[in-house]
Design a protein around this motif. Sequence first.
Motif, short mmCIF file in Angstrom:
data_model
loop_
_atom_site.label_atom_id
_atom_site.label_comp_id
_atom_site.label_asym_id
_atom_site.label_seq_id
_atom_site.Cartn_x
_atom_site.Cartn_y
_atom_site.Cartn_z
N MET A 105 0.82 -1.11 -0.02
CA MET A 105 0.08 -0.01 0.10
C MET A 105 0.80 1.21 0.10
O MET A 105 0.31 2.28 -0.56
N ASP A 106 2.14 0.99 0.45
CA ASP A 106 2.71 2.47 0.57
C ASP A 106 3.76 2.66 -0.66
O ASP A 106 4.42 2.06 -1.29
N PRO A 107 3.32 4.00 -1.21
CA PRO A 107 3.92 4.33 -2.55
C PRO A 107 5.55 4.31 -2.52
O PRO A 107 6.16 3.93 -3.48
N HIS A 108 5.98 4.74 -1.36
CA HIS A 108 7.32 4.80 -1.00
C HIS A 108 7.97 3.34 -1.26
O HIS A 108 9.07 3.15 -1.82
N ASN A 109 7.44 2.19 -0.74
CA ASN A 109 7.87 0.99 -0.76
C ASN A 109 7.92 0.57 -2.31
O ASN A 109 8.62 -0.06 -2.70
N LEU A 110 6.93 0.56 -2.96
CA LEU A 110 6.64 0.26 -4.50
C LEU A 110 7.60 1.03 -5.10
O LEU A 110 8.37 0.25 -5.96
N GLY A 111 7.75 2.20 -5.11
CA GLY A 111 8.85 3.14 -5.72
C GLY A 111 10.33 2.45 -5.65
O GLY A 111 11.07 2.28 -6.55
N SER A 112 10.46 2.15 -4.30
CA SER A 112 11.92 1.75 -3.92
C SER A 112 12.17 0.25 -4.38
O SER A 112 13.25 -0.25 -5.00
N THR A 142 10.05 8.17 -6.33
CA THR A 142 10.77 7.31 -5.46
C THR A 142 11.62 6.41 -6.27
O THR A 142 12.66 5.67 -5.96
N SER A 143 11.12 5.87 -7.33
CA SER A 143 11.63 4.69 -8.25
C SER A 143 12.95 5.55 -8.98
O SER A 143 13.50 4.66 -9.71
N ALA A 228 9.06 -3.84 3.88
CA ALA A 228 8.70 -4.79 2.47
C ALA A 228 9.83 -4.41 1.40
O ALA A 228 10.40 -5.36 0.58
N SER A 229 10.27 -3.10 1.26
CA SER A 229 11.10 -2.96 0.14
C SER A 229 12.51 -3.13 0.38
O SER A 229 13.35 -3.77 -0.61
N VAL A 230 12.98 -3.29 1.68
CA VAL A 230 14.01 -3.89 2.02
C VAL A 230 14.19 -5.46 1.96
O VAL A 230 15.20 -6.09 1.51
N ALA A 231 13.04 -6.12 2.58
CA ALA A 231 13.17 -7.61 2.22
C ALA A 231 13.11 -7.89 0.55
O ALA A 231 13.85 -8.96 0.59
#
Length: 247
Positions: A105-112, A142-143, A228-231
């Motif tokens: 759900m977090d746009p920063h996670n998806l971009g990363s 973020t991407s 999530a983005s780190v994992a």
Amino acid sequence: MEIDKLEGRNPVMEALRAGREVDKILVLKGASEGSIKKIIGAAKDKGIPIQYVEKAKLNELSESDSHQGVIAFVAAHHYSTVEDIVEKAKKNNKEPFILLLDEIMDPHNLGSIMRTADAVGVDGIIIPKRRSVGLTAVVAKTSAGAVEYVPVAKVSNIAQTIDKLKDEGIWVAGADMSGEKEHYYQDLKGPIALVIGSEGKGISRLIKEKCDFIVKLPMVGKIESLNASVAAAILMYEVFRQRSMKG
């Protein structure tokens, strides 16, 4: 045509390089240094209108709060299909490397995640149509421009999509603390789809049951899970490492 915004120097420059359809670009009045100068030059070469505006106008339009003096109005991102993502890998004569994101759900996670996916050669990302962030301006920012190069498919049912990928001979690996093996002990070299769960709940029970195997990331601290983005980054680079090994 639907119009979207891109904010920040890297996303706008990558959109120009990728040949994205750009309606116009707003640039901070007086800004002409470094990458802004390159953006202005590229836009002029392509005949794209440039408007010089006050900072207050950019702040008003910005969704990411980090426009860096430039906002581009572009055609909305086109989503890919699962079939196109699999076909892309086959055309490049490589075993498919796909990400399945379960309710991120977090746009920063998806971009990363997209930024790392581009770095390691992921063929595409699959997200659910519901309970998931889409390709927003914040995701694009973020991407750092990776949104232009990593195809994203939206699907109605992740579980059914996993079945389709299995029919294509793709192994499906989930990331969860219940996994029997640490990620570096699992063979991840073949055609693979990694499933990454949401920031809070992780992978849903149904999706976990659909996976061919579950891997875990070793943790010895007090916190029970990683961002999530780190994992996702750790697992993507493990696939990349195993595929890069000689012999």
